[in-house]
Design a protein around this motif. Structure first.
Motif, PDB file in Angstrom:
ATOM      1  N   ASN A  72       0.829  -1.193   0.000  1.00  0.00           N
ATOM      2  CA  ASN A  72       0.000   0.000   0.000  1.00  0.00           C
ATOM      3  C   ASN A  72       0.872   1.255   0.000  1.00  0.00           C
ATOM      4  N   ILE A  73       0.763   2.030  -1.068  1.00  0.00           N
ATOM      5  CA  ILE A  73       1.514   3.289  -1.164  1.00  0.00           C
ATOM      6  C   ILE A  73       0.535   4.405  -0.857  1.00  0.00           C
ATOM      7  N   ASP A  74       0.545   4.883   0.377  1.00  0.00           N
ATOM      8  CA  ASP A  74      -0.456   5.863   0.778  1.00  0.00           C
ATOM      9  C   ASP A  74      -0.136   7.255   0.232  1.00  0.00           C
ATOM     10  N   SER A  75      -1.094   8.175   0.382  1.00  0.00           N
ATOM     11  CA  SER A  75      -0.958   9.518  -0.193  1.00  0.00           C
ATOM     12  C   SER A  75       0.225  10.275   0.406  1.00  0.00           C
ATOM     13  N   LYS A  76       0.510  10.031   1.672  1.00  0.00           N
ATOM     14  CA  LYS A  76       1.622  10.715   2.327  1.00  0.00           C
ATOM     15  C   LYS A  76       2.954  10.317   1.687  1.00  0.00           C
ATOM     16  N   ASP A  92      18.427   8.924  -8.981  1.00  0.00           N
ATOM     17  CA  ASP A  92      17.790   7.635  -8.715  1.00  0.00           C
ATOM     18  C   ASP A  92      17.495   7.551  -7.220  1.00  0.00           C
ATOM     19  N   PHE A  93      16.261   7.235  -6.890  1.00  0.00           N
ATOM     20  CA  PHE A  93      15.918   7.034  -5.488  1.00  0.00           C
ATOM     21  C   PHE A  93      14.655   6.197  -5.383  1.00  0.00           C
ATOM     22  N   CYS A  94      14.438   5.619  -4.216  1.00  0.00           N
ATOM     23  CA  CYS A  94      13.215   4.869  -3.960  1.00  0.00           C
ATOM     24  C   CYS A  94      12.717   5.216  -2.562  1.00  0.00           C
ATOM     25  N   ILE A  95      11.466   4.892  -2.306  1.00  0.00           N
ATOM     26  CA  ILE A  95      10.849   5.272  -1.039  1.00  0.00           C
ATOM     27  C   ILE A  95       9.947   4.137  -0.562  1.00  0.00           C
ATOM     28  N   TRP A  96       9.859   3.958   0.747  1.00  0.00           N
ATOM     29  CA  TRP A  96       8.976   2.925   1.281  1.00  0.00           C
ATOM     30  C   TRP A  96       8.765   3.166   2.764  1.00  0.00           C
ATOM     31  N   ASN A  97       7.923   2.321   3.374  1.00  0.00           N
ATOM     32  CA  ASN A  97       7.650   2.443   4.803  1.00  0.00           C
ATOM     33  C   ASN A  97       7.772   1.080   5.459  1.00  0.00           C
ATOM     34  N   THR A  98       8.363   1.052   6.632  1.00  0.00           N
ATOM     35  CA  THR A  98       8.605  -0.224   7.312  1.00  0.00           C
ATOM     36  C   THR A  98       7.317  -0.937   7.717  1.00  0.00           C
ATOM     37  N   VAL A  99       6.182  -0.251   7.672  1.00  0.00           N
ATOM     38  CA  VAL A  99       4.909  -0.916   7.992  1.00  0.00           C
ATOM     39  C   VAL A  99       4.631  -2.030   6.990  1.00  0.00           C
ATOM     40  N   TRP A 100       5.210  -1.938   5.802  1.00  0.00           N
ATOM     41  CA  TRP A 100       5.012  -2.980   4.790  1.00  0.00           C
ATOM     42  C   TRP A 100       5.476  -4.348   5.276  1.00  0.00           C
ATOM     43  N   LEU A 101       6.446  -4.370   6.173  1.00  0.00           N
ATOM     44  CA  LEU A 101       7.010  -5.636   6.631  1.00  0.00           C
ATOM     45  C   LEU A 101       6.097  -6.367   7.612  1.00  0.00           C
ATOM     46  N   ILE A 171       5.645   1.477  -9.064  1.00  0.00           N
ATOM     47  CA  ILE A 171       4.246   1.106  -8.874  1.00  0.00           C
ATOM     48  C   ILE A 171       3.459   2.375  -8.563  1.00  0.00           C
ATOM     49  N   GLU A 172       2.381   2.578  -9.286  1.00  0.00           N
ATOM     50  CA  GLU A 172       1.546   3.775  -9.100  1.00  0.00           C
ATOM     51  C   GLU A 172       2.371   5.060  -9.229  1.00  0.00           C
TER      52      GLU A 172
END
Length: 242
Positions: A72-76, A92-101, A171-172
């Protein structure tokens, strides 16, 4: 042999959901006449063990259809990604949140962090820009910083260097790390993944059970991070339990 056959095998199942082992071997020999039938049989067994092929009944093979990792890639998260992309359009960069784990864990952590992995040359510039915006941001924090500040804070952004040629996906319209990358990183970056260290076996098992994992991608990335043997060992232990 490994990569060439593995890439070709899905084409054999385009017209049929399952085919006999003998027909599958014939298809492979037609495309790869230089291989021995005995070698192909051994390789098919490895693909089955790796979860890339399934054996619904004796003498019959089918493709293992597992879900794609689509967190889930939320609006924030999207807003932060788009902000950095606008200010630094060529990096080049990427972003994510540890809640995914959490989807892979028995025990659910209560603290989550937004992670931005980016090129080393711009990391400090991004750090100060986010800091000026009032963000709680940390650049390459060490274990002491995690213990004293991050673990007790909310809405934290952590900036880390993105390893060159790291497996990332879009993604998205947001670039995120692939699941293969996360699985390798959590073995190496023990400070960032402190909450996951006690559950690595369970996390790997959950990931391999739920999603299609590209082991070649994991191996190449682990090699770039000089931890290929360790990642391979854990992967093999996981597959042995399937």
């Amino acid at each position: 042999m490994t990569n060439t056959i593995e890439n070709k095998i899905p084409s054999y199942f385009k017209e049929h959901k399952s085919i006999s082992k003998s027909d599958l071997v014939k298809c492979i020999l037609k495309d790869f006449p230089e291989f021995k039938e005995s070698s192909i049989n051994v390789y098919l067994s490895k693909l089955k063990k790796a979860g890339l092929l399934k054996n619904p009944t004796r003498g019959v093979y089918a493709l293992e259809e597992k879900k794609e990792f689509l967190p889930n890639i939320d609006s924030k998260l999207k807003r932060l990604f788009n902000k950095i992309k606008k200010d630094y359009p060529f990096i080049d960069f990427c972003i994510w949140n540890t809640v995914w784990l959490n989807d892979f864990m028995r025990h659910q952590p209560f603290k989550f962090y937004t992670i931005v992995e980016l090129e080393k040359d711009v990391a400090q510039s991004v750090f100060y820009k986010l800091k000026d915006q009032g963000k709680s941001v940390f650049l390459e924090p060490d274990a002491e910083t995690f213990e004293l500040y991050i673990h007790n804070s909310d809405d934290v952004i952590i900036l880390k260097q993105l390893v060159s040629e790291a497996p990332i996906v879009e993604i998205e319209n947001v670039v995120i790390p692939s699941l293969e990358k996360l699985l390798v990183d959590m073995i190496i970056d023990t400070d960032l993944y402190a909450a996951q260290q006690g559950e690595l076996d369970f996390i790997y098992q959950s990931a391999f059970d739920k999603f299609g994992i590209n082991q070649g991608k994991m191996k190449r990335y682990a090699h770039r991070r000089n931890r290929e043997k360790e990642v391979e060992k854990r992967t093999n232990l996981t597959l042995a339990n399937n």
